[in-house]
Motif scaffolding. Structure first.
Motif, PDB file in Angstrom:
ATOM      1  N   ASP A 210      30.112  60.799  56.894  1.00 58.58           N
ATOM      2  CA  ASP A 210      30.380  59.748  57.858  1.00 58.58           C
ATOM      3  C   ASP A 210      31.346  58.730  57.244  1.00 58.58           C
ATOM      4  O   ASP A 210      31.026  58.098  56.237  1.00 58.58           O
ATOM      5  N   PRO A 211      32.539  58.549  57.829  1.00 57.12           N
ATOM      6  CA  PRO A 211      33.484  57.581  57.249  1.00 57.12           C
ATOM      7  C   PRO A 211      32.974  56.151  57.281  1.00 57.12           C
ATOM      8  O   PRO A 211      33.426  55.311  56.491  1.00 57.12           O
ATOM      9  N   GLU A 212      32.016  55.875  58.188  1.00 54.83           N
ATOM     10  CA  GLU A 212      31.484  54.517  58.271  1.00 54.83           C
ATOM     11  C   GLU A 212      30.602  54.167  57.081  1.00 54.83           C
ATOM     12  O   GLU A 212      30.129  53.030  56.965  1.00 54.83           O
ATOM     13  N   LEU A 213      30.373  55.140  56.184  1.00 56.52           N
ATOM     14  CA  LEU A 213      29.695  54.813  54.933  1.00 56.52           C
ATOM     15  C   LEU A 213      30.536  53.857  54.077  1.00 56.52           C
ATOM     16  O   LEU A 213      30.021  53.203  53.178  1.00 56.52           O
ATOM     17  N   VAL A 214      31.841  53.802  54.357  1.00 62.20           N
ATOM     18  CA  VAL A 214      32.724  52.855  53.672  1.00 62.20           C
ATOM     19  C   VAL A 214      32.711  51.553  54.467  1.00 62.20           C
ATOM     20  O   VAL A 214      33.128  51.519  55.614  1.00 62.20           O
ATOM     21  N   SER A 215      32.229  50.504  53.858  1.00 63.24           N
ATOM     22  CA  SER A 215      32.076  49.229  54.552  1.00 63.24           C
ATOM     23  C   SER A 215      33.437  48.592  54.856  1.00 63.24           C
ATOM     24  O   SER A 215      34.388  48.726  54.091  1.00 63.24           O
ATOM     25  N   HIS A 216      33.497  47.894  55.991  1.00 63.16           N
ATOM     26  CA  HIS A 216      34.700  47.106  56.310  1.00 63.16           C
ATOM     27  C   HIS A 216      34.686  45.763  55.587  1.00 63.16           C
ATOM     28  O   HIS A 216      35.659  45.010  55.662  1.00 63.16           O
ATOM     29  N   ASP A 217      33.596  45.456  54.894  1.00 61.77           N
ATOM     30  CA  ASP A 217      33.523  44.246  54.072  1.00 61.77           C
ATOM     31  C   ASP A 217      34.011  44.570  52.664  1.00 61.77           C
ATOM     32  O   ASP A 217      33.376  45.340  51.933  1.00 61.77           O
ATOM     33  N   VAL A 218      35.150  44.004  52.305  1.00 61.90           N
ATOM     34  CA  VAL A 218      35.741  44.197  50.981  1.00 61.90           C
ATOM     35  C   VAL A 218      35.311  43.045  50.079  1.00 61.90           C
ATOM     36  O   VAL A 218      35.250  41.891  50.526  1.00 61.90           O
ATOM     37  N   VAL A 219      35.005  43.345  48.825  1.00 60.73           N
ATOM     38  CA  VAL A 219      34.633  42.311  47.859  1.00 60.73           C
ATOM     39  C   VAL A 219      35.887  41.876  47.108  1.00 60.73           C
ATOM     40  O   VAL A 219      36.527  42.682  46.431  1.00 60.73           O
ATOM     41  N   LEU A 220      36.241  40.610  47.265  1.00 61.69           N
ATOM     42  CA  LEU A 220      37.410  40.041  46.584  1.00 61.69           C
ATOM     43  C   LEU A 220      36.928  39.202  45.407  1.00 61.69           C
ATOM     44  O   LEU A 220      36.124  38.281  45.582  1.00 61.69           O
ATOM     45  N   VAL A 221      37.413  39.515  44.220  1.00 64.20           N
ATOM     46  CA  VAL A 221      37.021  38.805  43.000  1.00 64.20           C
ATOM     47  C   VAL A 221      38.229  38.034  42.470  1.00 64.20           C
ATOM     48  O   VAL A 221      39.283  38.629  42.207  1.00 64.20           O
ATOM     49  N   PRO A 223      39.483  34.235  40.052  1.00 65.53           N
ATOM     50  CA  PRO A 223      39.012  33.183  39.143  1.00 65.53           C
ATOM     51  C   PRO A 223      38.654  31.915  39.917  1.00 65.53           C
ATOM     52  O   PRO A 223      39.335  31.558  40.882  1.00 65.53           O
ATOM     53  N   ARG A 224      37.582  31.247  39.483  1.00 64.83           N
ATOM     54  CA  ARG A 224      37.156  30.011  40.131  1.00 64.83           C
ATOM     55  C   ARG A 224      37.902  28.818  39.521  1.00 64.83           C
ATOM     56  O   ARG A 224      37.998  28.669  38.301  1.00 64.83           O
ATOM     57  N   ASP A 225      38.436  27.976  40.402  1.00 61.70           N
ATOM     58  CA  ASP A 225      39.154  26.765  40.002  1.00 61.70           C
ATOM     59  C   ASP A 225      40.246  27.127  38.986  1.00 61.70           C
ATOM     60  O   ASP A 225      41.003  28.059  39.203  1.00 61.70           O
ATOM     61  N   PHE A 226      40.347  26.402  37.898  1.00 66.57           N
ATOM     62  CA  PHE A 226      41.420  26.653  36.936  1.00 66.57           C
ATOM     63  C   PHE A 226      40.916  27.348  35.680  1.00 66.57           C
ATOM     64  O   PHE A 226      41.603  27.399  34.659  1.00 66.57           O
ATOM     65  N   ALA A 227      39.710  27.870  35.733  1.00 68.64           N
ATOM     66  CA  ALA A 227      39.150  28.619  34.609  1.00 68.64           C
ATOM     67  C   ALA A 227      39.242  30.107  34.919  1.00 68.64           C
ATOM     68  O   ALA A 227      39.711  30.516  35.970  1.00 68.64           O
ATOM     69  N   ASN A 228      38.773  30.920  33.989  1.00 64.57           N
ATOM     70  CA  ASN A 228      38.757  32.362  34.206  1.00 64.57           C
ATOM     71  C   ASN A 228      37.391  32.861  34.627  1.00 64.57           C
ATOM     72  O   ASN A 228      37.113  34.057  34.543  1.00 64.57           O
ATOM     73  N   GLN A 229      36.523  31.954  35.072  1.00 62.35           N
ATOM     74  CA  GLN A 229      35.198  32.348  35.535  1.00 62.35           C
ATOM     75  C   GLN A 229      35.325  33.033  36.893  1.00 62.35           C
ATOM     76  O   GLN A 229      35.782  32.414  37.862  1.00 62.35           O
ATOM     77  N   PRO A 230      34.953  34.297  37.022  1.00 67.51           N
ATOM     78  CA  PRO A 230      35.167  35.003  38.283  1.00 67.51           C
ATOM     79  C   PRO A 230      34.173  34.590  39.370  1.00 67.51           C
ATOM     80  O   PRO A 230      33.029  34.243  39.087  1.00 67.51           O
ATOM     81  N   VAL A 231      34.629  34.650  40.605  1.00 73.63           N
ATOM     82  CA  VAL A 231      33.789  34.395  41.763  1.00 73.63           C
ATOM     83  C   VAL A 231      34.119  35.455  42.807  1.00 73.63           C
ATOM     84  O   VAL A 231      35.273  35.869  42.943  1.00 73.63           O
ATOM     85  N   ALA A 232      33.093  35.918  43.531  1.00 74.20           N
ATOM     86  CA  ALA A 232      33.288  36.986  44.521  1.00 74.20           C
ATOM     87  C   ALA A 232      33.119  36.443  45.931  1.00 74.20           C
ATOM     88  O   ALA A 232      32.323  35.537  46.179  1.00 74.20           O
ATOM     89  N   SER A 233      33.898  36.991  46.859  1.00 70.94           N
ATOM     90  CA  SER A 233      33.770  36.643  48.271  1.00 70.94           C
ATOM     91  C   SER A 233      33.981  37.910  49.095  1.00 70.94           C
ATOM     92  O   SER A 233      34.501  38.915  48.592  1.00 70.94           O
ATOM     93  N   LEU A 234      33.564  37.858  50.347  1.00 69.91           N
ATOM     94  CA  LEU A 234      33.697  39.017  51.233  1.00 69.91           C
ATOM     95  C   LEU A 234      34.848  38.816  52.213  1.00 69.91           C
ATOM     96  O   LEU A 234      35.021  37.726  52.765  1.00 69.91           O
TER      97      LEU A 234
END
Length: 365
Positions: A210-221, A223-234
């Protein structure tokens, strides 16, 4: 080789076809109504070199510094077998983090082996139950048909068995400051991610899943602010998937596109600039200011469309009542031209604007 393929090869001349990638496929959706771009991309013409050849070189692209910074951030996020990345993705999806994930590096093999191995391991990772461990696939090699040619695509990462689905993970080095990122860069990341989602769905469908097993929600990673601390969003890329499918379907119907192109049209980079410029002018373009950030031929098309109201942007053209050229606008504003019935309202507004301008500048009406 079909007649269409022969003609596309003739358009390129003796120059090999340029390979598409996720960025160039994503850029196709920026102006889907432009016949010139669709034909050139369908033929695999090297548009950056073409733009240089005719004297209008492109003025955008990633700097070496940005590429180096992006590679360093991606390596940091993927360190320790993706442990930090797994935690970020799982937390963003709202599922238990888990103690581990199966990590598979698919970026080291030769091209044929990468295709085969990526297909095998991704297919084997189809979720069969809720208790299976998560799986992370580093740089799998996917494929997508663009105008009859197979294009190689390499997402940063594919996560499987999180929330019982596959998720494309894109790692970008542009910052998220106070919870906000550059809207233009986020939009570009969304359409590029949609390319990967579509390719992964086609792979699963070809293997009977089933192709719908691939979510339409992509995880974007990022850096937060001006540091290299990663943050994830959908990123929800459903809209981008619709646009992408329409444009790829249009390019697949290359016969229809070529019907609007003169037989003598050429984009052979060995031809002289005057010949190339004359040839390009025979194929309809649909220039808009947005093209400057997405198409290598934008500066040529802008020069060509300098008297077109579309070159001023959609809001300006709509404010001018859809009158197509600047000379027509000026002629209607001064009363030198009798408006067509559909232009009557726009002409009245333009004459009123001309009177107000004359009054403000103390000029005779």
């Amino acid at each position: 080789m079909t007649s269409s393929e022969q003609r596309l090869a003739a358009i390129r001349g003796g120059v090999p076809a340029r390979r598409h990638n996720a960025r160039t496929i994503a850029a196709l959706t920026g102006n889907p109504g432009c016949t010139r771009r669709a034909v050139l991309d369908g033929a695999g013409v090297d548009k950056p070199k073409l733009a240089e050849r005719i004297g209008f070189p492109a003025r955008f692209g990633q700097s070496r510094f940005a590429i180096t910074r992006g590679n360093a951030f991606e390596a940091q996020v993927k360190a320790d077998g993706g442990a930090q990345l797994l935690r970020l993705v799982a937390e963003r999806l709202g599922v238990p983090t888990g103690e581990r994930a199966d990590w598979t590096d698919l970026g080291a093999d030769d091209l044929p082996d990468r295709h085969r191995r990526s297909r095998e391991v991704l297919t084997a990772a189809v979720p069969a139950g809720p208790d299976e461990p998560a799986a992370l696939f580093d740089h799998p090699l996917l494929g997508l048909d663009v105008a009859g040619r197979r294009v190689h695509l390499e997402p940063d990462l594919v996560a499987a068995r999180l929330a019982s689905r596959f998720h494309v993970v894109e790692i970008k080095s542009f910052p998220v400051i106070d919870g906000q990122a550059d809207p233009g860069k986020v939009a570009a990341a969304a359409i590029q991610s949609a390319v990967y989602v579509l390719a992964l769905r086609e792979l699963l469908a070809a293997e009977g899943h089933d192709p719908e097993l691939v979510s339409h929600d992509v995880v974007l990673v990022c850096p937060r602010d001006f540091a290299n601390q990663p943050v994830a969003s959908l990123l929800d890329v459903r809209k981008q998937l619709l646009v992408l499918r329409r444009q790829l379907d249009r390019m697949a119907r290359i016969d229809t596109l070529l019907a609007a192109v003169p037989e003598e049209f050429t984009a052979d980079l060995t031809a002289d600039p005057a010949t190339l410029t004359a040839a390009l002018s025979t194929v309809e373009a649909r220039y808009a200011p947005d093209c400057l950030a997405a198409c290598e031929l934008a500066y040529f098309c802008r020069h060509e469309a300098r008297e077109q109201t579309a070159a001023l942007g959609r809001p300006v053209r709509e404010a001018l009542g859809g009158v197509p050229t600047v000379p027509e606008v000026l002629a209607l504003a001064t009363g030198e031209r009798t408006p067509e019935p559909e232009q009557a309202e726009a002409a009245a507004l333009l004459r009123a604007a001309a009177r107000l301008r004359a009054e403000a500048l103390g000029l005779p009406a």
